[in-house]
Scaffold this motif. Structure first.
Motif, PDB file in Angstrom:
ATOM      1  N   HIS A  18      20.089  36.378  29.821  1.00 33.86           N
ATOM      2  CA  HIS A  18      20.474  35.326  28.880  1.00 33.86           C
ATOM      3  C   HIS A  18      20.370  35.860  27.453  1.00 33.86           C
ATOM      4  N   PRO A  19      21.243  35.414  26.551  1.00 32.98           N
ATOM      5  CA  PRO A  19      21.282  35.970  25.193  1.00 32.98           C
ATOM      6  C   PRO A  19      20.288  35.302  24.254  1.00 32.98           C
ATOM      7  N   VAL A  20      19.692  36.122  23.393  1.00 32.63           N
ATOM      8  CA  VAL A  20      18.803  35.616  22.349  1.00 32.63           C
ATOM      9  C   VAL A  20      19.153  36.327  21.041  1.00 32.63           C
ATOM     10  N   VAL A  21      18.763  35.715  19.934  1.00 33.72           N
ATOM     11  CA  VAL A  21      19.004  36.298  18.618  1.00 33.72           C
ATOM     12  C   VAL A  21      17.669  36.503  17.906  1.00 33.72           C
ATOM     13  N   HIS A  22      17.537  37.616  17.204  1.00 29.38           N
ATOM     14  CA  HIS A  22      16.346  37.932  16.412  1.00 29.38           C
ATOM     15  C   HIS A  22      16.772  38.228  14.983  1.00 29.38           C
ATOM     16  N   LEU A  23      15.949  37.787  14.034  1.00 30.60           N
ATOM     17  CA  LEU A  23      16.162  38.144  12.632  1.00 30.60           C
ATOM     18  C   LEU A  23      14.858  38.674  12.058  1.00 30.60           C
ATOM     19  N   HIS A  24      14.907  39.886  11.504  1.00 29.77           N
ATOM     20  CA  HIS A  24      13.773  40.475  10.789  1.00 29.77           C
ATOM     21  C   HIS A  24      14.016  40.263   9.298  1.00 29.77           C
ATOM     22  N   VAL A  25      13.090  39.561   8.654  1.00 26.39           N
ATOM     23  CA  VAL A  25      13.241  39.193   7.245  1.00 26.39           C
ATOM     24  C   VAL A  25      12.359  40.094   6.383  1.00 26.39           C
ATOM     25  N   PHE A  26      12.996  40.868   5.512  1.00 26.30           N
ATOM     26  CA  PHE A  26      12.293  41.721   4.564  1.00 26.30           C
ATOM     27  C   PHE A  26      12.444  41.138   3.160  1.00 26.30           C
ATOM     28  N   ASN A  27      11.468  41.386   2.286  1.00 21.11           N
ATOM     29  CA  ASN A  27      11.666  41.045   0.881  1.00 21.11           C
ATOM     30  C   ASN A  27      12.078  42.311   0.121  1.00 21.11           C
ATOM     31  N   SER A  28      12.355  42.178  -1.146  1.00 22.38           N
ATOM     32  CA  SER A  28      12.858  43.304  -1.926  1.00 22.38           C
ATOM     33  C   SER A  28      11.792  44.382  -2.139  1.00 22.38           C
ATOM     34  N   GLU A  29      10.530  44.062  -1.823  1.00 21.41           N
ATOM     35  CA  GLU A  29       9.457  45.054  -1.919  1.00 21.41           C
ATOM     36  C   GLU A  29       9.316  45.873  -0.635  1.00 21.41           C
ATOM     37  N   GLY A  30      10.079  45.497   0.410  1.00 25.25           N
ATOM     38  CA  GLY A  30       9.996  46.210   1.674  1.00 25.25           C
ATOM     39  C   GLY A  30       8.988  45.641   2.646  1.00 25.25           C
ATOM     40  N   ASP A  31       8.372  44.508   2.307  1.00 19.12           N
ATOM     41  CA  ASP A  31       7.456  43.852   3.232  1.00 19.12           C
ATOM     42  C   ASP A  31       8.263  43.058   4.263  1.00 19.12           C
ATOM     43  N   ILE A  32       7.653  42.758   5.395  1.00 16.86           N
ATOM     44  CA  ILE A  32       8.350  42.037   6.452  1.00 16.86           C
ATOM     45  C   ILE A  32       7.632  40.725   6.760  1.00 16.86           C
ATOM     46  N   ALA A  65      24.353  31.006  16.515  1.00 19.23           N
ATOM     47  CA  ALA A  65      22.998  30.788  17.019  1.00 19.23           C
ATOM     48  C   ALA A  65      21.967  31.281  16.011  1.00 19.23           C
ATOM     49  N   LEU A  66      22.235  32.434  15.387  1.00 22.12           N
ATOM     50  CA  LEU A  66      21.287  32.978  14.412  1.00 22.12           C
ATOM     51  C   LEU A  66      21.106  32.035  13.235  1.00 22.12           C
ATOM     52  N   ARG A  67      22.205  31.543  12.682  1.00 17.67           N
ATOM     53  CA  ARG A  67      22.108  30.647  11.518  1.00 17.67           C
ATOM     54  C   ARG A  67      21.406  29.345  11.891  1.00 17.67           C
ATOM     55  N   ARG A  68      21.645  28.841  13.086  1.00 22.11           N
ATOM     56  CA  ARG A  68      20.957  27.620  13.523  1.00 22.11           C
ATOM     57  C   ARG A  68      19.457  27.871  13.653  1.00 22.11           C
TER      58      ARG A  68
END
Length: 413
Positions: A18-32, A65-68
């Motif tokens: 089954h499909p899933v979506v992942h998003l890794h969010v970084f800031n401009s300093e390179g932190d996650i 799906a990602l945006r939702r």
């Protein structure tokens, strides 16, 4: 097979893909940014995980799906996603097709109080220190190493098959882009290894990169060495050797017998010469010794030239052995436990490297074991479909900059 299923059905051990979506969010300093999973979650409760992860609804595209999911979990609507990878995650209870994305975002984050137990940005140093300590989810650790190892400063052990991976079947040479890519990878601190079915005697086509190589898995894992030090060797039992030799003599097919020092060639119909010298441009077969000389040595590999439909009949008679076919004309037979997968794990242990930080590149059937054993398995665009199904990533062909494109994809160069 396409259809719909509930989350519970997918996580109940049915192994429905089954499909899933992942998003890794970084800031401009390179932190996650990591989310903390609530204690009531049935999977990995209380651990820190990827910023956003969720299942696709029936009929949704991955981007929809990602945006939702991002809107529901973090309250973010104005972000620009960048596709990073797509792979199959397999565990005891589920099987997911994961669409991995990243974004750089410095705006307000409002984590859902219903779905998450808060979240915060972590520095790369904090992530490094938390790994392996039961603080982060295993899935996040594995995916982050895989997709963002460069941010963590992870150095990889890179294992390459020769024919069809490093060396073109068309030109019989290593493409210039591959030489460039391996030179850059080595300069960036990664290790370079060969993992081939060839015995050392006929490894004669790597001159352009020989100075970059840290070690060798040869004879499909039966003989592994670093410099002059043999790290692993596994011989075929004598009775199995004689079964194959006698079968080849009786049925009049070609056979290469690889001993610990020498190689013997039986070629009653000229097929060995036609394929090895003509198609694959193998050199040094003229240095072969008489069969009786090689049979006095330990034998590490047998390469019989017969069609695939006969292979099963012979292998039933030598249960102590395994077969790895990478060419329609012949197969490579080694002792059980001697395969490329075991070979790369052996060299990783020799250098004290984490097996998760290994990456294997291949194209043939004898590469399946190493593609499965490596932390990341890469199939060339010209690879067999059976190998592509096992790979974590499929790159372009050997003649279309496949090695370079893969190393760039994983940010190793």
């Amino acid at each position: 097979m396409l259809g719909s299923a509930t989350r519970g059905e997918c996580h109940s051990g049915t192994k429905l893909l089954h499909p899933v979506v992942h998003l890794h969010v970084f800031n401009s300093e390179g932190d996650i940014y990591l989310q903390r999973r609530p204690d009531w979650k049935d999977i990995q409760p209380g651990k820190w995980d990827t910023a956003v992860g969720g299942h696709m609804d029936y009929g949704e595209t991955p981007e929809e799906a990602l945006r939702r999911e991002v809107r529901e979990e973090l309250g973010i609507t104005d972000f620009i996603p960048e596709s990073v990878d797509k792979y199959v995650f397999d565990s005891k209870r589920e099987r997911e097709l994961v669409y991995v994305n990243r974004t750089t975002y410095d705006g307000e984050i409002r984590p859902s109080a219903e779905e998450l137990d808060g979240g915060r940005f972590w520095t790369m140093q904090e992530v490094r220190e938390a790994m392996g300590k039961d603080i982060l989810t295993p899935n996040f650790e594995s995916e982050f190493r895989r997709c963002f190892g460069r941010e963590l400063g992870i150095k990889y052990a890179l294992f390459f098959d020769i024919d069809g991976t490093l060396v073109s079947f068309k030109t019989h040479e290593i493409p210039a882009s591959t030489i460039f890519a391996l030179t850059q990878a080595k300069a960036n601190g990664h290790k370079v290894f060969i993992s081939t079915g060839r015995p050392p005697l006929i490894i004669t086509n790597l001159g352009a990169i020989e100075h970059l190589i840290d070690g060798y898995v040869t004879i499909n894992g039966a003989l592994c060495f670093v410099g002059n030090e043999i790290v692993r060797c596994k011989a075929i039992p004598k009775e199995a050797v004689m079964t194959v030799v006698e079968d080849a003599q009786e049925k009049n097919y070609g056979l290469i017998v690889v001993g610990e020092k020498d190689v013997a060639v039986l070629d009653p119909q000229g097929e060995v010469d036609r394929v090895f010298r003509g198609e694959i441009a193998v050199e040094n077969l003229d240095l072969a010794k008489p069969l009786e000389v090689v049979l006095r040595q330990r034998v590490f590999q047998l390469t019989p030239f017969f069609p695939e439909d006969y292979e099963g009949d012979l292998m039933e008679r030598i249960p102590s052995c395994t077969s790895g076919r990478w060419h329609p004309a012949f197969t490579d037979i080694t002792a059980k436990g001697a395969d490329k997968g075991e070979g790369i794990l052996t060299l990783a242990a020799h250098f004290g490297l984490n097996p998760q930080h290994t990456m294997a590149f291949g194209d043939g059937g004898n590469d399946i074991s190493m593609i499965k054993a490596a932390g990341v398995g890469v199939a060339m665009g010209n690879a067999l479909e059976s190998l592509k199904r096992e790979a974590d990533h499929i790159t372009t062909t050997v003649d279309d900059d496949g090695v370079m494109n893969a190393l760039r994809h994983f940010s190793l160069i």
